[in-house]
Design a protein around this motif. Structure first.
Motif, PDB file in Angstrom:
ATOM      1  N   LYS A  48     -70.205  52.258  81.640  1.00 42.02           N
ATOM      2  CA  LYS A  48     -68.967  51.813  82.286  1.00 42.02           C
ATOM      3  C   LYS A  48     -68.638  50.407  81.806  1.00 42.02           C
ATOM      4  CE  LYS A  48     -66.939  50.781  86.815  1.00 42.02           C
ATOM      5  NZ  LYS A  48     -67.216  50.663  88.274  1.00 42.02           N
ATOM      6  N   ILE A  49     -67.426  50.266  81.248  1.00 42.29           N
ATOM      7  CA  ILE A  49     -66.985  48.963  80.734  1.00 42.29           C
ATOM      8  C   ILE A  49     -65.864  48.465  81.634  1.00 42.29           C
ATOM      9  CG2 ILE A  49     -66.272  47.678  78.705  1.00 42.29           C
ATOM     10  CD1 ILE A  49     -68.764  49.354  78.245  1.00 42.29           C
ATOM     11  N   THR A  50     -66.023  47.270  82.195  1.00 44.48           N
ATOM     12  CA  THR A  50     -65.021  46.695  83.090  1.00 44.48           C
ATOM     13  C   THR A  50     -64.481  45.413  82.476  1.00 44.48           C
ATOM     14  OG1 THR A  50     -66.199  47.579  85.012  1.00 44.48           O
ATOM     15  CG2 THR A  50     -64.550  45.867  85.424  1.00 44.48           C
TER      16      THR A  50
ATOM     17  N   LEU B 192     -59.114  44.207  85.605  1.00 46.61           N
ATOM     18  CA  LEU B 192     -57.903  44.566  84.884  1.00 46.61           C
ATOM     19  C   LEU B 192     -57.913  46.021  84.436  1.00 46.61           C
ATOM     20  CD1 LEU B 192     -57.547  41.344  82.681  1.00 46.61           C
ATOM     21  CD2 LEU B 192     -56.483  41.821  84.895  1.00 46.61           C
ATOM     22  N   GLU B 193     -59.090  46.515  84.031  1.00 49.68           N
ATOM     23  CA  GLU B 193     -59.177  47.896  83.558  1.00 49.68           C
ATOM     24  C   GLU B 193     -60.640  48.302  83.459  1.00 49.68           C
ATOM     25  OE1 GLU B 193     -57.511  50.664  79.846  1.00 49.68           O
ATOM     26  OE2 GLU B 193     -56.888  48.558  80.030  1.00 49.68           O
ATOM     27  N   THR B 194     -60.899  49.594  83.618  1.00 47.33           N
ATOM     28  CA  THR B 194     -62.244  50.126  83.413  1.00 47.33           C
ATOM     29  C   THR B 194     -62.184  51.299  82.435  1.00 47.33           C
ATOM     30  OG1 THR B 194     -62.048  51.598  85.323  1.00 47.33           O
ATOM     31  CG2 THR B 194     -63.050  49.439  85.706  1.00 47.33           C
ATOM     32  N   GLN B 195     -63.256  51.467  81.636  1.00 50.66           N
ATOM     33  CA  GLN B 195     -63.373  52.575  80.692  1.00 50.66           C
ATOM     34  C   GLN B 195     -64.809  53.070  80.699  1.00 50.66           C
ATOM     35  OE1 GLN B 195     -62.121  51.539  76.730  1.00 50.66           O
ATOM     36  NE2 GLN B 195     -60.118  50.762  77.383  1.00 50.66           N
ATOM     37  N   THR B 196     -65.022  54.243  80.127  1.00 52.32           N
ATOM     38  CA  THR B 196     -66.362  54.787  79.934  1.00 52.32           C
ATOM     39  C   THR B 196     -66.543  55.104  78.461  1.00 52.32           C
ATOM     40  OG1 THR B 196     -66.352  55.763  82.150  1.00 52.32           O
ATOM     41  CG2 THR B 196     -67.976  56.605  80.596  1.00 52.32           C
ATOM     42  N   THR B 197     -67.647  54.657  77.882  1.00 53.64           N
ATOM     43  CA  THR B 197     -67.863  54.885  76.449  1.00 53.64           C
ATOM     44  C   THR B 197     -68.111  56.366  76.172  1.00 53.64           C
ATOM     45  OG1 THR B 197     -70.231  54.427  76.693  1.00 53.64           O
ATOM     46  CG2 THR B 197     -68.810  52.590  76.050  1.00 53.64           C
ATOM     47  N   GLY B 198     -67.623  56.807  75.010  1.00 54.49           N
ATOM     48  CA  GLY B 198     -67.868  58.173  74.570  1.00 54.49           C
ATOM     49  C   GLY B 198     -69.117  58.247  73.719  1.00 54.49           C
ATOM     50  N   PHE B 199     -69.241  59.313  72.922  1.00 53.59           N
ATOM     51  CA  PHE B 199     -70.449  59.511  72.116  1.00 53.59           C
ATOM     52  C   PHE B 199     -70.641  58.398  71.082  1.00 53.59           C
ATOM     53  CE2 PHE B 199     -69.528  63.916  73.481  1.00 53.59           C
ATOM     54  CZ  PHE B 199     -70.717  64.156  74.154  1.00 53.59           C
ATOM     55  N   GLY B 200     -69.564  57.783  70.670  1.00 52.94           N
ATOM     56  CA  GLY B 200     -69.688  56.711  69.688  1.00 52.94           C
ATOM     57  C   GLY B 200     -70.042  55.370  70.285  1.00 52.94           C
ATOM     58  N   GLY B 201     -70.096  55.290  71.641  1.00 51.23           N
ATOM     59  CA  GLY B 201     -70.439  54.036  72.301  1.00 51.23           C
ATOM     60  C   GLY B 201     -69.367  52.963  72.213  1.00 51.23           C
ATOM     61  N   ASN B 202     -68.140  53.359  71.844  1.00 47.12           N
ATOM     62  CA  ASN B 202     -67.075  52.373  71.630  1.00 47.12           C
ATOM     63  C   ASN B 202     -66.198  52.195  72.866  1.00 47.12           C
ATOM     64  OD1 ASN B 202     -67.572  51.928  68.740  1.00 47.12           O
ATOM     65  ND2 ASN B 202     -66.908  54.051  68.504  1.00 47.12           N
ATOM     66  N   TYR B 203     -65.557  51.050  72.935  1.00 48.35           N
ATOM     67  CA  TYR B 203     -64.536  50.786  73.949  1.00 48.35           C
ATOM     68  C   TYR B 203     -63.450  49.920  73.323  1.00 48.35           C
ATOM     69  CZ  TYR B 203     -66.695  46.162  74.415  1.00 48.35           C
ATOM     70  OH  TYR B 203     -67.173  44.912  74.165  1.00 48.35           O
ATOM     71  N   THR B 204     -62.215  50.053  73.841  1.00 49.67           N
ATOM     72  CA  THR B 204     -61.081  49.261  73.353  1.00 49.67           C
ATOM     73  C   THR B 204     -60.152  48.952  74.516  1.00 49.67           C
ATOM     74  OG1 THR B 204     -61.161  50.410  71.222  1.00 49.67           O
ATOM     75  CG2 THR B 204     -59.187  49.140  71.701  1.00 49.67           C
ATOM     76  N   PHE B 205     -59.751  47.697  74.632  1.00 44.74           N
ATOM     77  CA  PHE B 205     -58.813  47.268  75.668  1.00 44.74           C
ATOM     78  C   PHE B 205     -57.565  46.669  75.033  1.00 44.74           C
ATOM     79  CE2 PHE B 205     -62.881  46.819  78.027  1.00 44.74           C
ATOM     80  CZ  PHE B 205     -62.585  47.646  79.103  1.00 44.74           C
ATOM     81  N   GLU B 206     -56.443  46.847  75.719  1.00 42.66           N
ATOM     82  CA  GLU B 206     -55.213  46.164  75.332  1.00 42.66           C
ATOM     83  C   GLU B 206     -55.160  44.861  76.120  1.00 42.66           C
ATOM     84  OE1 GLU B 206     -50.620  47.307  75.785  1.00 42.66           O
ATOM     85  OE2 GLU B 206     -51.811  48.815  74.725  1.00 42.66           O
ATOM     86  N   ILE B 207     -55.062  43.736  75.443  1.00 44.39           N
ATOM     87  CA  ILE B 207     -55.168  42.439  76.112  1.00 44.39           C
ATOM     88  C   ILE B 207     -54.027  41.519  75.689  1.00 44.39           C
ATOM     89  CG2 ILE B 207     -57.673  42.596  76.322  1.00 44.39           C
ATOM     90  CD1 ILE B 207     -57.898  40.737  73.906  1.00 44.39           C
ATOM     91  N   GLU B 208     -53.949  40.376  76.368  1.00 45.77           N
ATOM     92  CA  GLU B 208     -52.952  39.362  76.065  1.00 45.77           C
ATOM     93  C   GLU B 208     -53.544  38.317  75.121  1.00 45.77           C
ATOM     94  OE1 GLU B 208     -49.932  39.523  77.045  1.00 45.77           O
ATOM     95  OE2 GLU B 208     -49.952  40.909  78.741  1.00 45.77           O
ATOM     96  N   MET B 209     -52.646  37.616  74.437  1.00 48.64           N
ATOM     97  CA  MET B 209     -53.089  36.533  73.549  1.00 48.64           C
ATOM     98  C   MET B 209     -53.428  35.279  74.343  1.00 48.64           C
ATOM     99  SD  MET B 209     -50.353  36.958  70.448  1.00 48.64           S
ATOM    100  CE  MET B 209     -48.979  37.032  71.564  1.00 48.64           C
ATOM    101  N   ASN B 210     -54.357  34.513  73.794  1.00 41.68           N
ATOM    102  CA  ASN B 210     -54.724  33.207  74.337  1.00 41.68           C
ATOM    103  C   ASN B 210     -55.131  33.278  75.809  1.00 41.68           C
ATOM    104  OD1 ASN B 210     -55.066  30.379  73.844  1.00 41.68           O
ATOM    105  ND2 ASN B 210     -53.283  30.003  75.121  1.00 41.68           N
ATOM    106  N   LYS B 211     -55.934  34.274  76.126  1.00 46.02           N
ATOM    107  CA  LYS B 211     -56.445  34.426  77.479  1.00 46.02           C
ATOM    108  C   LYS B 211     -57.965  34.526  77.436  1.00 46.02           C
ATOM    109  CE  LYS B 211     -52.398  34.879  79.579  1.00 46.02           C
ATOM    110  NZ  LYS B 211     -51.916  33.948  80.631  1.00 46.02           N
ATOM    111  N   LYS B 212     -58.580  34.170  78.555  1.00 45.41           N
ATOM    112  CA  LYS B 212     -60.023  34.317  78.680  1.00 45.41           C
ATOM    113  C   LYS B 212     -60.327  35.573  79.501  1.00 45.41           C
ATOM    114  CE  LYS B 212     -61.223  29.414  78.315  1.00 45.41           C
ATOM    115  NZ  LYS B 212     -61.836  28.253  78.981  1.00 45.41           N
ATOM    116  N   TYR B 213     -61.334  36.322  79.057  1.00 45.52           N
ATOM    117  CA  TYR B 213     -61.702  37.565  79.720  1.00 45.52           C
ATOM    118  C   TYR B 213     -63.216  37.637  79.909  1.00 45.52           C
ATOM    119  CZ  TYR B 213     -57.006  39.214  78.503  1.00 45.52           C
ATOM    120  OH  TYR B 213     -55.648  39.342  78.383  1.00 45.52           O
ATOM    121  N   LYS B 214     -63.622  38.509  80.822  1.00 47.49           N
ATOM    122  CA  LYS B 214     -65.039  38.823  81.010  1.00 47.49           C
ATOM    123  C   LYS B 214     -65.198  40.331  80.880  1.00 47.49           C
ATOM    124  CE  LYS B 214     -68.847  38.603  84.358  1.00 47.49           C
ATOM    125  NZ  LYS B 214     -69.274  38.130  85.695  1.00 47.49           N
ATOM    126  N   VAL B 215     -66.240  40.778  80.182  1.00 48.62           N
ATOM    127  CA  VAL B 215     -66.556  42.197  80.038  1.00 48.62           C
ATOM    128  C   VAL B 215     -67.892  42.465  80.722  1.00 48.62           C
ATOM    129  CG1 VAL B 215     -67.086  44.062  78.433  1.00 48.62           C
ATOM    130  CG2 VAL B 215     -65.251  42.449  77.896  1.00 48.62           C
TER     131      VAL B 215
END
Length: 667
Positions: free
Chosen positions: A475-477, A487-510
């Motif tokens: 689970k990726i938050t 802001l959003e949550t995802q679950t990784t698939g078989f490839g273990g990847n995740y991708t988020f749509e984000i804003e420029m020049n912002k700070k985030y935590k995963v």
């Protein structure tokens, strides 16, 4: 003969001077009358005529001309000052900020004791006309100069402080590439009057509100600029207006700013009524009848609170929530956002204030809720932004509540003018493509613009630390810079990847979590997205654990025969500290073991003290005591022989037995 000619010339000059004075008086008197009647457009026309009779022209005025002139000229120049200032005021009052800026720029040279707010309005109109960062800098200079000249703190000081913050915010925000593409909708949809508040109805069909001139009302010599709902057809930012929406109504009734339920069967709309010079609005409901709509009926007092205005209805695409704005009592200030739940059969619950987090002391406008992203978009003039009404977004923590702090949606979806009525083009892509209404390119009126979000992506990969293979089901938050708002949550698939749509020049935590794995988190800054469209965060591996299975903490050292931690041991315990921070619900046991040298009682006491030293260190760093249990095992649980088969000492075995470990009790 020469003397007679001279007398005639002097007489003619006097007549012309008197005629000129009369024109000035007549134009100014007429302008003053229109100004007092609040007909600022007409007032501006006559003040402009009066200004044309002066020899002093805009840009040529010098204050010393008043100080060192005769009595008549002094009066004439004072008349000039009054006309210039009233002309600037008239232009501003009907939102012609371009001309207003020009004449306020002249007025700042006048005596500030006679025109104390000239510089404030000059700064504000520069800001209202701002197109680039340099314009906001000019506005900031004028507003700051106004504040320095204030001897006391009053309402204008408060407004100036807010406008200064707006300028500073805009200057900073405009350093970065645009977050949206904004294009004025072509076709005839923006033809004449105000055009705003698009409502998608069906494929290629929209409703919108317009005050374009009504030919029938023109023929009757009545006010032709009446807000009415119209139909338009088109796509790709090109829409042609066809006709009015078929709603039974009396001529001259103003209605618009509408919403349609997801099934297309119910239409909510705003109607305006004027009484005793005051305009009030109420929300009405109409149902589909064939190709048209039934006679709209006002909603009850739960929505239309008696004595107050309610307007700008909106229905969420899942059909669960009805939103609107109202100045009713119980709000925070001005127009606030209110909502009601939509029950079976379309019944509306009692209206509730959406909360102080979203509403400001100013006016909120035109809420739009996307249930897929649990995100609310609305306009407000009570928050720091680019000026006027700006778009802000906030995210719900779930169940239409727990709202995050509203964030300005940036440039160019926001401008120095009023930006309102966001609506998504389709429910499945509501936040990325839609329409707004803005007067950024108009002197008087709102116009309709198509907007498209410029997507910026950030992603990464999650691995299993032991196998080094992609880890599915993690689970990726994504959280904002406060690390509290999801802001959003995802679950990784078989490839273990995740991708988020984000804003420029912002700070985030995963935050990365998976059952029976230790969680991890990291922060990142999207500043590099100003140069590229996507970025990859570091690959993260998660380590698996089992409840009650000990995990050795290597390199935990103590002073000889003591429980005192050595400095190098604290570095290892720090890693456990961060692990506990990443897993805030986890409870552990921290155990210490000894070799077989010494008595059983001595070793048990020593191990208890050593385990307690580790626990005390973690508690001193802020870990709750209830999350850690210390346990000394002495020499009772060796993991290697203390002696060799021949009975001699086994230093390597004893070293392995002198260990500190932890195990997860609860997660």
């Amino acid at each position: 003969m020469k003397k007679f000619t001279l007398i005639c010339i002097l007489a003619l000059t006097g007549v012309l001077y008197n005629l000129q004075a009369q024109y000035v008086t007549d134009y100014k008197r007429t302008a003053d009358q229109y100004f007092e009647q609040k007909d600022y457009y007409s007032a501006a026309q006559y003040y402009s005529k009066a200004l044309g009779t002066f020899n002093v022209k805009p840009g040529e005025y010098r204050p010393y001309q008043v100080e060192h002139s005769g009595k008549k000229k002094q009066q004439k120049l004072k008349d000039y000052e009054q006309v210039v200032y009233r002309l600037a005021e008239s232009y501003r009052m009907y939102n012609d900020f371009g001309n207003a800026e020009k004449y306020y720029g002249e007025a700042v040279q006048f005596d500030s004791t006679l025109f104390p707010h000239a510089r404030y309005w000059y700064g504000l109109t520069i800001r209202a006309n701002a197109k680039k960062s340099e314009d906001y800098e000019r506005a900031w200079e004028q507003l700051s100069a106004f504040r320095r000249g204030q001897k006391s703190y009053d309402e204008y000081s408060k407004k100036a402080d807010m406008e200064i913050k707006n300028c500073e915010f805009a200057i900073e925000e405009m350093k970065y590439p645009p977050r949206y593409e904004v294009v004025k909708v072509s076709g005839n949809i923006n033809q004449g009057g105000a055009n705003y508040a698009i409502v998608p109805v069906a494929d290629r069909m929209v409703y919108f509100t317009s005050s374009r001139p009504d030919s029938l009302l023109l023929a009757k010599k009545a006010n032709p600029f009446v807000n009415t709902l119209y139909v338009a057809m088109g796509d790709n930012a090109n829409y042609e207006s066809r006709e009015k929406v078929a709603i039974p109504t009396d001529k001259g009734i103003e209605q618009g700013a509408a919403a349609i339920t997801p099934d297309g069967k119910t239409l909510f709309l705003t109607r305006w009524n004027s009484k005793d010079g005051s305009k009030k609005s109420s929300i009405y409901r109409s149902t589909r009848t064939g190709n048209g709509w039934s006679e709209p009926q006002p909603l009850d007092a739960t929505i239309n609170a008696p004595g107050y205005s309610s307007k700008e209805p909106s229905v969420s695409s899942d059909g669960k929530y009805f939103l609107f704005v109202s100045d009713r009592s119980g709000g925070k200030g001005g127009f606030d956002i209110w909502y009601a739940s939509i029950g079976s059969g379309g019944t509306l619950s009692a209206a509730q204030h959406i909360g102080a987090t979203l509403n400001s002391d100013g006016d909120e406008s035109a809420p739009f809720y996307d249930p897929a992203k649990q995100t609310l978009i609305f306009s407000s003039n009570g928050r720091v932004g680019f000026g006027g009404q700006d778009f802000y977004s906030a995210k719900s923590a779930g169940n239409f509540g727990g709202w995050s702090t509203p964030q300005n949606m940036g440039y160019p979806i926001n401008s120095a003018k009023d930006d309102q009525y966001y609506t998504g083009l389709s429910p499945d892509n509501a936040l990325n493509k839609g329409f707004i209404s803005s007067d950024r390119e108009s002197v008087c009126c709102l116009e309709i613009f198509a907007v498209k979000r410029r997507a910026k992506m950030a992603g990464g990969m999650v691995l299993d630390c032991e196998t080094n293979k992609p880890l599915a089901g993690a689970k990726i938050t994504l959280l904002d810079s406060t690390q509290r708002n999801v802001l959003e949550t995802q679950t990784t698939g078989f490839g273990g990847n995740y991708t988020f749509e984000i804003e420029m020049n912002k700070k985030y935590k995963v935050l990365i979590e998976k059952d029976n794995y230790f969680s991890k988190n990291f922060t990142f800054n999207s500043e590099q997205l100003t140069m590229v469209d996507s970025m990859m965060n570091p690959t993260v591996c998660l380590k698996r654990f089992e409840i009650d299975k000990p995990i050795v903490l290597n390199d935990i050292f103590y002073d000889y025969n003591k429980a005192t931690l050595r400095p190098e041991s604290k570095l290892i315990l720090d890693s456990l500290y961060f692990l506990l921070l990443d897993n805030p619900k986890m409870e552990i046991e921290l155990g210490a073991h000894t070799d077989s040298k010494g008595t059983d009682a001595y070793n048990l006491k020593l191990s208890n003290n050593r385990a307690k030293s580790c626990v005390d260190y973690l508690i001193s760093k802020g870990i709750e005591q209830k999350r850690i249990v210390s346990k000394g095992y002495g020499e009772t649980r060796p993991v290697a022989p203390n002696t060799l088969p021949n009975g001699s000492d086994n230093p390597d075995g004893r070293q392995q037995n002198r260990r500190t470990e932890f195990k997860v009790l609860r997660n």
